[in-house]
Design a protein around this motif. Sequence first.
Motif, short mmCIF file in Angstrom:
data_model
loop_
_atom_site.label_atom_id
_atom_site.label_comp_id
_atom_site.label_asym_id
_atom_site.label_seq_id
_atom_site.Cartn_x
_atom_site.Cartn_y
_atom_site.Cartn_z
N TYR A 1 9.33 91.40 56.38
CA TYR A 1 9.54 89.96 56.46
C TYR A 1 11.00 89.58 56.68
O TYR A 1 11.31 88.40 56.91
CB TYR A 1 8.98 89.27 55.21
N THR A 2 11.90 90.56 56.64
CA THR A 2 13.30 90.29 56.99
C THR A 2 13.52 90.42 58.49
O THR A 2 14.60 90.11 58.99
CB THR A 2 14.26 91.24 56.26
N ALA A 3 12.51 90.89 59.22
CA ALA A 3 12.65 91.07 60.67
C ALA A 3 12.87 89.72 61.34
O ALA A 3 12.25 88.72 60.98
CB ALA A 3 11.41 91.75 61.24
N ALA B 1 4.87 86.13 60.12
CA ALA B 1 3.70 85.36 59.69
C ALA B 1 3.33 84.28 60.70
O ALA B 1 2.16 83.90 60.80
CB ALA B 1 3.98 84.72 58.33
N GLY B 2 4.29 83.79 61.47
CA GLY B 2 4.02 82.70 62.40
C GLY B 2 3.65 83.14 63.80
O GLY B 2 3.33 82.30 64.64
N GLY B 3 3.70 84.43 64.10
CA GLY B 3 3.35 84.91 65.43
C GLY B 3 4.52 85.00 66.38
O GLY B 3 4.35 85.42 67.53
N GLY B 4 5.72 84.62 65.94
CA GLY B 4 6.89 84.73 66.80
C GLY B 4 7.37 86.16 66.95
O GLY B 4 8.11 86.48 67.88
N ILE B 5 6.97 87.01 66.01
CA ILE B 5 7.27 88.44 66.08
C ILE B 5 5.97 89.21 65.91
O ILE B 5 5.16 88.88 65.03
CB ILE B 5 8.27 88.85 64.99
N ARG B 6 5.78 90.18 66.76
CA ARG B 6 4.57 91.02 66.68
C ARG B 6 4.96 92.48 66.55
O ARG B 6 6.00 92.91 67.07
CB ARG B 6 3.68 90.81 67.91
N GLY C 1 1.80 74.04 64.37
CA GLY C 1 2.68 74.91 63.60
C GLY C 1 2.26 75.01 62.15
O GLY C 1 1.15 74.60 61.75
N ALA C 2 3.16 75.53 61.34
CA ALA C 2 2.86 75.79 59.93
C ALA C 2 2.62 74.52 59.13
O ALA C 2 2.11 74.60 58.01
CB ALA C 2 4.00 76.59 59.30
N THR C 3 2.97 73.36 59.68
CA THR C 3 2.72 72.12 58.95
C THR C 3 1.25 72.00 58.55
O THR C 3 0.93 71.45 57.50
CB THR C 3 3.09 70.90 59.81
N HIS C 4 0.35 72.50 59.38
CA HIS C 4 -1.08 72.31 59.15
C HIS C 4 -1.68 73.27 58.14
O HIS C 4 -2.84 73.13 57.77
CB HIS C 4 -1.85 72.40 60.48
N TRP C 5 -0.88 74.26 57.69
CA TRP C 5 -1.46 75.19 56.70
C TRP C 5 -0.58 75.39 55.48
O TRP C 5 -0.88 76.23 54.62
CB TRP C 5 -1.83 76.53 57.33
N THR C 6 0.50 74.62 55.37
CA THR C 6 1.32 74.68 54.17
C THR C 6 1.13 73.42 53.32
O THR C 6 0.43 72.49 53.73
CB THR C 6 2.80 74.86 54.53
N ALA C 7 1.77 73.38 52.18
CA ALA C 7 1.50 72.32 51.19
C ALA C 7 2.05 70.97 51.58
O ALA C 7 1.68 69.95 51.00
CB ALA C 7 2.07 72.73 49.83
#
Length: 414
Positions: free
Chosen positions: A352-354, A308-313, A35-41
């Motif tokens: 990004y509000t989607a 951004a995470g791929g949960g919505i396309r 998940g996003a843990t690997h690419w965030t701060a």
Amino acid sequence: MRTTIVIGAGLSGLMGALALAEAGLRPLVLAKGQGATHWTAGTVDIWGGDERSPREALQEIGALHPHHPYALIGAHAVEEAIVRFRALTEAARYPYVGGLDRNILLPTSAGALRPAALLPVTMAAGDVRLGGTMLIAGFRELRDFYPPFIAANLAAQGMAARGVYLTIPPAFRRREYNPVTFARLFDNPAFCSDIGRQLRAQRGDATRIGLPAVLGLRDPTGVVAHLQDESGAQIFEIPTLPPSVPGMRLFALFQNAIEQAGGRVQIGSEVICGDGRDRLLTTVWSEAAARRQEHRVERALLATGGVAGGGIRTDHMGMVRETALDLPVRAPANRAAWFAPRFLDPQGHAIYTAGVATDAHLRPIGTDGAVVYDNVTVAGALLAGTDTVRERSRSGVSLATGWAAGRILAEWMA
């Protein structure tokens, strides 16, 4: 057979899985990848969109924006999630500091300043409000981290800072370097001692030394203490570009806690569809390299991230879909209005509000307001109702709604 399913292994999915595991439900976490843990701060940003403190923002959101994820769960649930998160990191000897009363300003790898509500103790000495002279140190072999550039940008903002490069000891030289390579080098006490001596020789009048956030995978707090003893100055980490070593540490401690509580984390299993009846999700299918796998479901937590995470396309025709369970998505109707004219527009980008709209119990609802599945909760950036990028609240929303969604699901038909 595990019938409590968590879809997604970002911060929201991990928090939800922890809540479910601690309730004795032995969740199975299914995710396409890390998940996003690997690419965030590796920090948690509860609110950074304006000058308000996180606590002030939470109070006003609750009153003015009833569909915001924070408003749905309430400020008390945000605080509860923070308490559990801090206890988790403390137990793993990687404690996080900070809270809701004020943001801490940290330097980035570009020398800009970034607010964070919660941060690992290894970054705490980077708070620019502490004053004094900073030395920014790095390695030529670590691409995308340039100490003189960082220091120059900090100095341009009125902070005393200078940058230097360190030398990798001959015994530890490699052909290729990345953040993980350096983290493993810092796990070696001999490497740390050599770097600490170089820092002492270079520090001059600096009281604090910033290094790239690669100070070990196994015991980063021990590495920081070692470097402080050797250098005679406070040490702090500055996040690098991905892969994020602080994020990898966070993922590892979550995985360990979930599995110790009876859960299981399965990376490489993308949930591609689900089926249900009578407002209950009954089955999901995941796809791995070898075959498609069927999973029976009693409870499910959906936390696959937003756009951004791929949960919505989306596609070129303007269609917007949720990728795992094909839930209804609330999104701007006009594709031409998805994006603002400027990339860094202060109003953000409407797309990004989607997200998936939910009721007060984080259950997905359709366009008619009716609950789609009673045994499904939704968490994190997949939730509709706000632009977490503009608000700088993405990790905070993930942390808080993940924990709340897990707790709600654990109590469902208990």
